[in-house]
Design an enzyme around this catalytic site. Structure first.
Site, PDB file in Angstrom:
ATOM      1  N   ASP A 297       7.176   3.679   0.805  1.00  0.00           N
ATOM      2  CA  ASP A 297       8.281   3.105   1.563  1.00  0.00           C
ATOM      3  C   ASP A 297       9.635   3.527   1.002  1.00  0.00           C
ATOM      4  O   ASP A 297      10.660   3.264   1.628  1.00  0.00           O
ATOM      5  CB  ASP A 297       8.164   1.580   1.555  1.00  0.00           C
TER       6      ASP A 297
ATOM      7  N   HIS B 198       0.822  -1.224   0.000  1.00  0.00           N
ATOM      8  CA  HIS B 198       0.000   0.000   0.000  1.00  0.00           C
ATOM      9  C   HIS B 198       0.853   1.269   0.000  1.00  0.00           C
ATOM     10  O   HIS B 198       0.341   2.361   0.146  1.00  0.00           O
ATOM     11  CB  HIS B 198      -0.998   0.006   1.155  1.00  0.00           C
TER      12      HIS B 198
END
Lengths: 461, 461
Positions: free
Chosen positions: B253, B164
């Site tokens: 990330d 995600h």
């Protein structure tokens, strides 16, 4: 056949002497013209005079010329041997090492890309494209890997990079007490990153012979040699460690490099490259190399100017083992030979992109420099040795091409000796602010060439 | 349409709850069967009971099943969601961090490849090839990049990795005070290594809008947020530094990772990820995450077993933003949607090999998961971010495949936190000798899987 060979950076001490000798002793190049070019008038004259007198000694009909002007030297050249360097100069390297030591680096291991030398190679190649577009360039100065790749990509001249590191296999054979003439071998890869994929003695696989020899003798060999002047990197604990990691022996300059963990400080060098001085790539080792070069230069001066001394007495009448002149002889006179060359890959070494210079064996004759298509290297060597080096090279070329200063910074951050971001930015500025050496005046100023990205100050508190 | 969805590692706290909710709220999957599989009987039962009760709350006609047996769970499965992990378990990671701290590593940054998780993914995929060869695997557990690539190469099942992180663009948009629904964006790359190549607001290039906002607000944003709970990595000084280096904003990330120099110690983390605790990826940050998960698990237990509490009261009746269930709905019921997926490249992201998993946008409908062929990333991002990560992944897969222990060692030596060869060999042995955690019994023993090369003791004095 009579041709013109131009030597750029001819004042290079060790290199030029061997070249003169090889040229004088190559029958097929009788009557050829050798043009020496350098920016240093004094060393240029030494090489020039030495060439003339050596030719007299050996009864060669070579004609010699010298010039301080690069463009002039390239006129009508059939071959250009580029041995010039800007920062791989012993005095400059020493000065840079001393500086970087203050910032916590051992033996100058900063990871700073060698902008000057690469830019110089490109400048010469572009001049050639204009002035002598059909000539071959034989690239002798380092970095051969980066430079050969760049010149092959950016110009249409014929490019071949040369090195003598592959002769390292002979050192192994010699120490084992075998006859080098009965060895069949192959060691492809990238320059300074080559691996002994094939090793036969009298037609039989010689790896088991070597394994037995190593098992029995290598530790005592180290102990013995450490009492004397030490041993070459080719049979050092570093080389053996790389052999154990990869299953193939690293050859020539390959074991001089290898992972960062062989090179972090003097104690580590002594462990992996042995006493008394941790091999050539240490401050003391390099000082010895510099002294040797200085002695050699004095001898050359004697041979050039002292009427009581003849070059042949000092330097003999045997060819060197350098490949430059035999390759020229092969291309010009169809005197076929087998060499180790650095050329654009185009499939010769599977697994490496086509537009990257690989070091592979080649047949050289009138048809050209014809690389052999070798077997692929083991996957582990590709992943841990070849591809990381390829990536480093690509980043260097992209840094030079883009002029992006943050790519220089990235190179420094990639050095395992760099401990923090601030150390990296500081050493970068320190190197950029070093007092230039003389040859740098002939290259675009590094501080003009490189700029930070436009928004570099964003968010700086 | 009624199908069977199997969830491997269903005891995973955060993940399963959202999945149950999304499944209950997806009309098109009415009547489907959900099979929960885990090796932990207690957490498996919590998830199972919670599923049953949640379905009651929402009037859904889902049928639930639970099993401790993986093979059984895969029978007749149409979709397998693998959220299982062996070493990415908070308790294990904490134990490993504590160990590695003793050897001089900050926050467990040893570079040790994650053998167990990768082997687990491969085991599941191979089981599927045998038991339910037509099923899709939706890979949720990390490392998604390594695992998706490996499963795509080694099996014939249909593989899609999901994450995600790409929603990070919403964080940027939200902080800037813009409406996320008016944004058009694209951020391709590799998982955890994606870059905002396209960013439009109401059809106009939003990079200049963001640049202005950053110029004016970013420093005060940091100062403001540091007084409270801190800020996410998405707008941290690390993210901004990466943006300045690469000209594109790193997403999700990606800014949590970046170069080693953002992560060496606590002081450095505070500099690049802000106070009060240097972001989530610090010992204290991770402790908070663990506490959150424990609280969440207690809530889930309440919702599963306490007859006075209904799941819908605690966890609401809104779908999550996870992609798993909508993708299943798209594939099964032709409810077309636009997603960010990790699939075998095959040309979708130019410059990356075909057999590597890339993270790209995709249209999902009855025809399948259809990645968009996106524009190439800037060369600098390829050379400094994408290719090094690709190489690291290839080395990890080759290590797992070959069982060569020296490749584990190389992974550790590659960590910039490793200071010497001996430190690397010591931490390697220390990690290999850690008390195994429970799930490791289900995977081939790491100490059986990995062996030193045969001549490893050669030359050891």
């Amino acid at each position: 056949m009579s041709i013109k060979i131009t030597v750029i950076g001819a004042g290079s001490v060790v290199f030029s002497l061997g070249l003169v000798k090889d040229l004088c002793l190559t029958e097929g190049l009788r009557g050829s013209k050798v043009c020496f070019m350098d920016i240093n008038e004094e060393s240029l004259d030494v090489v020039y005079k030495l060439g003339v007198r050596y030719a007299e000694d050996l009864g060669s009909e070579l004609r010699f010329d010298k010039t301080l002007n690069r463009e002039e030297s390239l006129q009508d050249a059939d071959f250009v041997i580029n041995t010039a360097t800007i920062t791989h100069n012993e005095y400059f390297m020493k000065r840079r090492r001393d500086l970087t030591t203050k910032f916590g680096y051992f033996y100058g291991g900063t990871g700073m890309p060698e902008y000057h030398n690469i830019q110089l190679m490109l400048d010469v190649a572009k001049d050639m494209e204009r002035i002598c577009p059909k000539a071959w360039i034989l690239q002798a100065g380092n970095p051969v890997f980066d430079g050969t790749t760049l010149m092959s990509r950016e110009t249409n001249i014929k490019v071949c990079g040369l090195c003598h590191g592959h002769y390292g296999y002979r050192e192994i054979v010699r120490v084992m007490g075998l006859d080098p003439n009965r060895v069949t071998w192959q060691a492809p890869g990238l320059n300074h990153n080559i691996w002994l994929t094939h090793f036969y003695y009298e037609g039989k696989d010689a790896y088991p012979i070597m394994d037995k020899w190593l098992e029995k003798n290598i530790v005592s060999y180290w102990e013995e040699k450490e009492k004397g002047g030490g041993y070459s990197a080719q049979l050092s604990p570093s080389a053996i460690h790389q052999y154990k990691m990869y299953g193939l022996m690293p050859i020539g300059d390959t074991p001089r490099r290898g992972g960062w963990w062989y090179h972090t400080d003097m104690e580590t060098r002594l462990r992996w490259y042995g006493g008394p001085i941790g091999g050539g790539d240490t401050p003391e080792g390099r000082d010895n190399i510099l002294k040797g070069k200085e002695r050699h230069y004095q001898q050359m001066k004697e041979a050039a100017y002292n009427s009581d001394i003849r070059p042949v007495k000092l330097f003999g009448d045997k060819k060197t083992s350098e490949q430059h002149v035999p390759i020229i002889d092969g291309l010009v006179n169809d005197h076929e030979g087998f060499f180790q060359v650095n050329v654009r890959n185009d499939g010769a070494l599977p697994g490496v992109p086509n537009d990257v210079a690989v070091e592979v064996p080649a047949i050289v004759n009138r048809k050209g420099i014809q690389p052999l298509r070798v077997d692929p290297l083991p996957k582990k060597i590709l992943l841990e040795c070849i591809y990381p080096d390829w990536l480093r090279m690509e980043r260097t070329l992209e840094a030079v091409k883009s002029g992006d200063k943050s790519m220089l910074l990235f190179g420094i951050l990639e050095s395992h000796q760099t401990r923090s971001y601030d150390q990296a930015t500081q050493i970068l500025e320190a190197i950029l602010n070093m007092e230039p050496n003389e040859p740098m005046a002939y290259i675009e100023d590094i501080n003009k060439h490189f700029k930070w990205p436009g928004n570099w100050n964003l968010g700086n508190k």
